[in-house]
Design a protein around this motif. Sequence first.
Motif, PDB file in Angstrom:
ATOM      1  N   HIS A  75      -4.482  22.347  18.905  1.00 35.02           N
ATOM      2  CA  HIS A  75      -4.934  23.305  17.963  1.00 35.02           C
ATOM      3  C   HIS A  75      -3.667  23.664  16.943  1.00 35.02           C
ATOM      4  CE1 HIS A  75      -8.504  24.863  20.369  1.00 35.02           C
ATOM      5  NE2 HIS A  75      -7.672  25.188  21.557  1.00 35.02           N
ATOM      6  N   THR A  76      -2.603  22.733  16.693  1.00 39.99           N
ATOM      7  CA  THR A  76      -2.216  22.777  15.863  1.00 39.99           C
ATOM      8  C   THR A  76      -1.470  21.166  14.649  1.00 39.99           C
ATOM      9  OG1 THR A  76      -0.872  25.089  16.879  1.00 39.99           O
ATOM     10  CG2 THR A  76       0.365  23.575  14.905  1.00 39.99           C
ATOM     11  N   ASN A  77      -1.967  20.802  14.279  1.00 38.05           N
ATOM     12  CA  ASN A  77      -1.708  18.988  13.545  1.00 38.05           C
ATOM     13  C   ASN A  77      -0.461  19.524  13.805  1.00 38.05           C
ATOM     14  OD1 ASN A  77      -1.605  16.882  12.863  1.00 38.05           O
ATOM     15  ND2 ASN A  77      -3.623  17.621  11.170  1.00 38.05           N
ATOM     16  N   PRO A  78       0.715  18.894  14.253  1.00 40.88           N
ATOM     17  CA  PRO A  78       1.821  19.073  13.600  1.00 40.88           C
ATOM     18  C   PRO A  78       2.104  17.840  12.004  1.00 40.88           C
ATOM     19  CG  PRO A  78       1.658  17.568  14.875  1.00 40.88           C
ATOM     20  CD  PRO A  78       0.080  17.490  15.007  1.00 40.88           C
ATOM     21  N   HIS A  79       1.380  16.917  11.947  1.00 45.59           N
ATOM     22  CA  HIS A  79       1.077  16.203  10.320  1.00 45.59           C
ATOM     23  C   HIS A  79       0.429  16.547   9.628  1.00 45.59           C
ATOM     24  CE1 HIS A  79       0.387  12.269  12.828  1.00 45.59           C
ATOM     25  NE2 HIS A  79      -0.141  12.679  13.498  1.00 45.59           N
ATOM     26  N   CYS A  87      12.139  11.246  17.777  1.00 42.24           N
ATOM     27  CA  CYS A  87      11.211  11.824  16.933  1.00 42.24           C
ATOM     28  C   CYS A  87       9.957  11.092  16.916  1.00 42.24           C
ATOM     29  CB  CYS A  87      12.544  11.512  15.274  1.00 42.24           C
ATOM     30  SG  CYS A  87      12.938  12.163  15.403  1.00 42.24           S
ATOM     31  N   GLY A  88       9.280  11.804  16.537  1.00 37.82           N
ATOM     32  CA  GLY A  88       8.020  11.454  16.598  1.00 37.82           C
ATOM     33  C   GLY A  88       6.370  11.975  17.748  1.00 37.82           C
ATOM     34  N   GLY A  89       7.870  12.373  18.758  1.00 39.23           N
ATOM     35  CA  GLY A  89       6.746  12.109  19.887  1.00 39.23           C
ATOM     36  C   GLY A  89       5.314  13.974  19.791  1.00 39.23           C
ATOM     37  N   THR A  90       6.311  14.602  18.915  1.00 39.40           N
ATOM     38  CA  THR A  90       5.343  16.022  18.659  1.00 39.40           C
ATOM     39  C   THR A  90       3.747  15.168  18.677  1.00 39.40           C
ATOM     40  OG1 THR A  90       7.003  17.581  19.014  1.00 39.40           O
ATOM     41  CG2 THR A  90       4.906  18.071  18.163  1.00 39.40           C
ATOM     42  N   ARG A  91       4.149  14.831  17.276  1.00 39.02           N
ATOM     43  CA  ARG A  91       2.886  13.903  17.101  1.00 39.02           C
ATOM     44  C   ARG A  91       1.974  12.591  17.399  1.00 39.02           C
ATOM     45  NH1 ARG A  91       6.952  13.823  13.194  1.00 39.02           N
ATOM     46  NH2 ARG A  91       7.417  11.270  13.279  1.00 39.02           N
ATOM     47  N   MET A  92       2.732  11.880  18.324  1.00 40.35           N
ATOM     48  CA  MET A  92       2.251  11.205  18.723  1.00 40.35           C
ATOM     49  C   MET A  92       1.258  12.164  20.006  1.00 40.35           C
ATOM     50  SD  MET A  92       4.248   8.602  22.123  1.00 40.35           S
ATOM     51  CE  MET A  92       4.515  10.534  22.902  1.00 40.35           C
ATOM     52  N   ALA A  93       1.257  13.215  20.653  1.00 37.33           N
ATOM     53  CA  ALA A  93       1.219  13.621  21.717  1.00 37.33           C
ATOM     54  C   ALA A  93      -0.228  14.613  21.294  1.00 37.33           C
ATOM     55  CB  ALA A  93       2.287  14.585  22.286  1.00 37.33           C
ATOM     56  N   TYR A  94      -0.239  15.124  19.927  1.00 39.00           N
ATOM     57  CA  TYR A  94      -0.977  15.167  19.047  1.00 39.00           C
ATOM     58  C   TYR A  94      -2.305  14.436  19.453  1.00 39.00           C
ATOM     59  CZ  TYR A  94      -3.888  17.145  15.623  1.00 39.00           C
ATOM     60  OH  TYR A  94      -5.779  17.325  15.279  1.00 39.00           O
ATOM     61  N   ASP A  95      -2.018  12.710  18.712  1.00 39.50           N
ATOM     62  CA  ASP A  95      -2.755  12.181  18.019  1.00 39.50           C
ATOM     63  C   ASP A  95      -3.026  11.213  20.054  1.00 39.50           C
ATOM     64  OD1 ASP A  95      -2.342  12.027  15.843  1.00 39.50           O
ATOM     65  OD2 ASP A  95      -0.621  10.769  15.829  1.00 39.50           O
ATOM     66  N   LEU A  96      -2.550  11.296  21.003  1.00 36.46           N
ATOM     67  CA  LEU A  96      -2.921  11.576  21.939  1.00 36.46           C
ATOM     68  C   LEU A  96      -4.323  12.302  22.652  1.00 36.46           C
ATOM     69  CD1 LEU A  96       0.169  10.003  23.779  1.00 36.46           C
ATOM     70  CD2 LEU A  96      -1.641   8.714  23.425  1.00 36.46           C
ATOM     71  N   LEU A  97      -3.818  13.830  23.059  1.00 41.05           N
ATOM     72  CA  LEU A  97      -4.800  14.515  23.026  1.00 41.05           C
ATOM     73  C   LEU A  97      -5.829  14.306  21.849  1.00 41.05           C
ATOM     74  CD1 LEU A  97      -2.316  17.743  23.592  1.00 41.05           C
ATOM     75  CD2 LEU A  97      -3.697  16.759  24.498  1.00 41.05           C
ATOM     76  N   HIS A  98      -6.096  13.839  21.307  1.00 44.86           N
ATOM     77  CA  HIS A  98      -7.110  13.466  19.907  1.00 44.86           C
ATOM     78  C   HIS A  98      -7.313  12.604  20.855  1.00 44.86           C
ATOM     79  CE1 HIS A  98      -5.552  17.880  18.564  1.00 44.86           C
ATOM     80  NE2 HIS A  98      -7.202  17.737  18.713  1.00 44.86           N
ATOM     81  N   ALA A  99      -7.381  11.764  20.927  1.00 41.53           N
ATOM     82  CA  ALA A  99      -7.801   9.792  21.355  1.00 41.53           C
ATOM     83  C   ALA A  99      -7.354   8.979  20.854  1.00 41.53           C
ATOM     84  CB  ALA A  99      -8.673   9.481  22.055  1.00 41.53           C
ATOM     85  N   ASP A 100      -6.283   9.542  19.861  1.00 39.61           N
ATOM     86  CA  ASP A 100      -6.108   7.934  18.534  1.00 39.61           C
ATOM     87  C   ASP A 100      -4.884   7.876  18.577  1.00 39.61           C
ATOM     88  OD1 ASP A 100      -6.103   7.322  15.567  1.00 39.61           O
ATOM     89  OD2 ASP A 100      -5.735   8.612  14.925  1.00 39.61           O
TER      90      ASP A 100
END
Length: 136
Positions: free
Chosen positions: A34-38, A60-73
Amino acid sequence: MPAPVLSRRLTSHPAAPPLAALGAGLAGAAYLWHTNPHEGGSFLPRCPLNWATGLECPACGGTRMAYDLLHADIAAAFQDNAVLLVLGVPLGAWLGGRWLVEGLRGRRYRPRFTRWQGTVVLGGAVLWAVLRNLPF
């Protein structure tokens, strides 16, 4: 059986640490969903090395990467941190899965890395950090 003894037995079981880590990871994933790190303005800490120097560490970018993986991007996750996605996620999943399985079997698991393996991982992280900070 008295409650303190039962409590001590449950927390000393080999499955307790990996199950606690799994629970914490799922809670973190629920928050990250529910929290977009972008976008700015959320309670997601910034990388201390990046904050202090402006350089990107190997993670670096790991949190954004995890967010994108959770959203199948997958494409966006690859762009956030390709090496962490391709090498780190499978290694972490394998080690975490093995830790959990061994714990559920009643055995403690501590991965053993040889000096050569440690050198390869550390050397790869340093190489990735240097390459991703080169001005292209």
